[in-house]
Enzyme design. Structure first.
Site, PDB file in Angstrom:
ATOM      1  N   HIS A   1       0.800  -1.227   0.000  1.00  0.00           N
ATOM      2  CA  HIS A   1       0.000   0.000   0.000  1.00  0.00           C
ATOM      3  C   HIS A   1       0.836   1.281   0.000  1.00  0.00           C
ATOM      4  O   HIS A   1       0.304   2.369  -0.093  1.00  0.00           O
ATOM      5  CB  HIS A   1      -0.959   0.034   1.189  1.00  0.00           C
ATOM      6  CG  HIS A   1      -0.277   0.356   2.500  1.00  0.00           C
ATOM      7  ND1 HIS A   1       0.448  -0.563   3.189  1.00  0.00           N
ATOM      8  CD2 HIS A   1      -0.208   1.502   3.216  1.00  0.00           C
ATOM      9  CE1 HIS A   1       0.943  -0.010   4.282  1.00  0.00           C
ATOM     10  NE2 HIS A   1       0.569   1.248   4.318  1.00  0.00           N
TER      11      HIS A   1
HETATM   12  C1  UD1 Z   1      -1.684   5.589   6.339  1.00  0.00           C
HETATM   13  C2  UD1 Z   1      -0.357   6.044   6.891  1.00  0.00           C
HETATM   14  C3  UD1 Z   1       0.662   4.917   6.757  1.00  0.00           C
HETATM   15  C4  UD1 Z   1       0.147   3.606   7.345  1.00  0.00           C
HETATM   16  C5  UD1 Z   1      -1.201   3.288   6.712  1.00  0.00           C
HETATM   17  C6  UD1 Z   1      -1.776   2.020   7.318  1.00  0.00           C
HETATM   18  C7  UD1 Z   1       0.044   8.478   6.597  1.00  0.00           C
HETATM   19  C8  UD1 Z   1       0.883   9.474   5.902  1.00  0.00           C
HETATM   20  N1  UD1 Z   1       0.192   7.208   6.169  1.00  0.00           N
HETATM   21  O1  UD1 Z   1      -1.518   5.413   4.946  1.00  0.00           O
HETATM   22  O2  UD1 Z   1       1.825   5.281   7.454  1.00  0.00           O
HETATM   23  O3  UD1 Z   1       1.059   2.563   7.062  1.00  0.00           O
HETATM   24  O4  UD1 Z   1      -2.105   4.373   6.945  1.00  0.00           O
HETATM   25  O5  UD1 Z   1      -2.908   1.574   6.644  1.00  0.00           O
HETATM   26  O6  UD1 Z   1      -0.694   8.820   7.491  1.00  0.00           O
HETATM   27  N2  UD1 Z   1      -8.662   4.869   2.118  1.00  0.00           N
HETATM   28  C9  UD1 Z   1      -9.895   4.255   2.063  1.00  0.00           C
HETATM   29  N3  UD1 Z   1     -10.523   3.938   3.231  1.00  0.00           N
HETATM   30  C10 UD1 Z   1      -9.973   4.223   4.428  1.00  0.00           C
HETATM   31  C11 UD1 Z   1      -8.721   4.878   4.482  1.00  0.00           C
HETATM   32  C12 UD1 Z   1      -8.077   5.181   3.322  1.00  0.00           C
HETATM   33  O7  UD1 Z   1     -10.433   3.978   1.003  1.00  0.00           O
HETATM   34  O8  UD1 Z   1     -10.598   3.895   5.457  1.00  0.00           O
HETATM   35  C13 UD1 Z   1      -7.952   5.169   0.851  1.00  0.00           C
HETATM   36  C14 UD1 Z   1      -8.312   6.490   0.270  1.00  0.00           C
HETATM   37  O9  UD1 Z   1      -8.373   6.339  -1.113  1.00  0.00           O
HETATM   38  C15 UD1 Z   1      -7.128   7.366   0.622  1.00  0.00           C
HETATM   39  C16 UD1 Z   1      -5.979   6.384   0.631  1.00  0.00           C
HETATM   40  O10 UD1 Z   1      -6.560   5.147   1.076  1.00  0.00           O
HETATM   41  O11 UD1 Z   1      -6.941   8.391  -0.286  1.00  0.00           O
HETATM   42  C17 UD1 Z   1      -4.876   6.792   1.533  1.00  0.00           C
HETATM   43  O12 UD1 Z   1      -5.309   6.931   2.892  1.00  0.00           O
HETATM   44  P1  UD1 Z   1      -4.420   7.798   3.928  1.00  0.00           P
HETATM   45  O13 UD1 Z   1      -5.075   7.866   5.228  1.00  0.00           O
HETATM   46  O14 UD1 Z   1      -3.990   9.050   3.285  1.00  0.00           O
HETATM   47  O15 UD1 Z   1      -3.091   7.018   4.099  1.00  0.00           O
HETATM   48  P2  UD1 Z   1      -2.749   5.487   3.988  1.00  0.00           P
HETATM   49  O16 UD1 Z   1      -2.236   5.223   2.634  1.00  0.00           O
HETATM   50  O17 UD1 Z   1      -3.870   4.638   4.498  1.00  0.00           O
END
Ligand code: UD1
Length: 382
Positions: free
Chosen positions: A224
């Site tokens: 991811h």
């Molecule tokens: C975040 C953390 C990362 C951690 C990861 C664990 C930061 C910078 N990164 O990354 O360190 O390893 O969480 O999972 O904070 N999304 C969904 N549903 C959700 C959450 C996210 O669909 O419940 C999707 C969305 O498209 C979003 C993308 O995931 O744009 C990224 O989510 P984000 O919270 O920005 O960071 P992670 O990649 O999950």
């Protein structure tokens, strides 16, 4: 997904009376935070500390959030900020506004923050500007790679923290080199391992294998990180790497929503030998890891969990903030090009039977609770 402003929402709106205000507010926002917070919350409850959780809503899918509260026995958050996803600046700004409101409402003596996610960074900035003390669980980890958003978050949070709770010995030296005073640093062990050991026996692996049509011998993959899934080229390279692994051993990939679109566009769905499944809850995922012959990942926490489970781990990244997993012998950094050979070597090698890094013993939550309890007694009498 980012809302226009922070929302302090139902259904967990239970702001305490002034004389019952929490001593500690835990800020949690994403999957790995929940796993680290559970043992700390338990340890503090045993010491009678008044505490509440604020969930920022950075992760909002039930499979990334709710199931972890159930599996880990975490109390429901007092406030849910519903911030959601967004570009870094937008998400961090929304997180700061929401956390500022939460802190105004709850008036704690100390904020406890976990790991390196944007919620952790936002909470540290808010607290520091308000003069509110911060404890940081998982202080001192460094990848020395500033292109990772998490590395920036770690450095800023550690620079602002009043109590640095270190999970791995090298963290002590990293903090010292960055000028963090020795009296702020506490080597407490790894609370993520407390959670792993708590749930290790709870999962029903045979039932899970039947549900996912998995044979006895299988590999688990997770991907991811932005560097592996955000660009079409990186996603194509990751999919080709997974195809290579599946030529050696059946692969199951619980897919984080972050990588879904780009990996599918790069042909993941057409790889017949890779079983792509929804993200799993913590109990099921721990069982899946424990039974695996091999793990291929870009996660931070999974590098640590496989060390304790003794499962060989190949980390598809150029660096790691968790080098102790490499020196222990369970983890190896790989590129898409070197992955195939590494898979064959790992599958042929003997399993690791060491005791694991110091203080990864299931009691880190209690140690952290003791440090925080003592701090509350000495610094902030109520
Ligand atoms: C975040 C953390 C990362 C951690 C990861 C664990 C930061 C910078 N990164 O990354 O360190 O390893 O969480 O999972 O904070 N999304 C969904 N549903 C959700 C959450 C996210 O669909 O419940 C999707 C969305 O498209 C979003 C993308 O995931 O744009 C990224 O989510 P984000 O919270 O920005 O960071 P992670 O990649 O999950």
């Amino acid at each position: 997904m980012c809302k226009a402003g922070p929302v302090i929402s139902e259904p967990h709106d239970r702001i305490p009376e002034t004389d019952q205000r929490p001593q500690i507010v835990h800020i949690v926002g994403a999957r790995p935070n929940f796993v680290k917070a559970a043992p700390v919350v338990r340890g503090l409850a045993e010491l009678g500390v008044r505490q509440v959780l604020v969930h920022t809503g950075q992760h909002y899918d039930p499979a990334l959030s709710e199931v972890f509260f159930t599996d880990l026995g975490l109390p429901q958050p007092t406030l849910f900020l519903g911030v959601g996803s967004g570009a870094h600046a937008q998400q961090t700004a929304a997180l700061m506004l929401g956390i500022d409101q939460a802190v105004t409402a709850l008036k704690p003596e100390l904020l406890v923050l976990y790991g390196d996610i944007n919620s952790t960074l936002a909470a540290a900035l808010v607290a520091a500007k308000r003069g509110l003390p911060i404890a940081h669980v998982e202080a001192g980890l460094r990848s020395f790679d500033r292109s990772m958003p998490e590395e920036i978050n770690r450095k800023v949070v550690d620079a602002l923290a009043d109590i640095a709770l270190v999970t791995s010995p090298e963290g002590i030296a990293h903090l010292g080199a960055e000028g963090v005073a020795a009296h702020k640093i506490h080597f407490v062990g790894n609370p993520m391992i407390d959670s792993l050991l708590t749930v290790r026996e709870l999962g029903d692996l045979p039932a899970l294998q039947a549900r996912l049509s998995l044979p006895d011998r299988y590999a688990v993959a997770t991907l991811h990180r932005p560097s592996n899934v955000d660009s079409p080229e990186a996603a194509r390279s990751a999919v080709a790497a997974l195809a290579g692994v599946s030529a050696e051993i059946p692969v199951v990939l619980p897919l984080h929503p972050r990588g879904r679109a780009s990996l599918n566009a790069a042909g993941l769905a057409d790889l017949g030998d890779v079983r792509v499944v929804e993200p799993l809850g913590y109990v099921e995922f721990a069982a899946l890891l424990d039974g695996a012959a091999l793990v291929v990942t870009d996660s931070g926490g999974i590098q640590e969990e496989t060390t304790i489970l003794g499962v060989p781990c190949l980390t598809l990244r150029p660096n790691t903030e968790r080098p102790i997993t490499i020196t222990e012998g369970t983890n190896r950094l790989v590129t898409p090009e070197t992955l195939g050979d590494a898979v064959r070597t790992a599958l042929a090698a003997d399993r690791y039977t060491g005791e694991g890094p110091p203080l990864w013993d299931g009691r880190a939550g209690q140690r952290i609770a003791k440090v925080l309890h003592r701090w509350l007694e000495e610094k902030a009498p109520t």
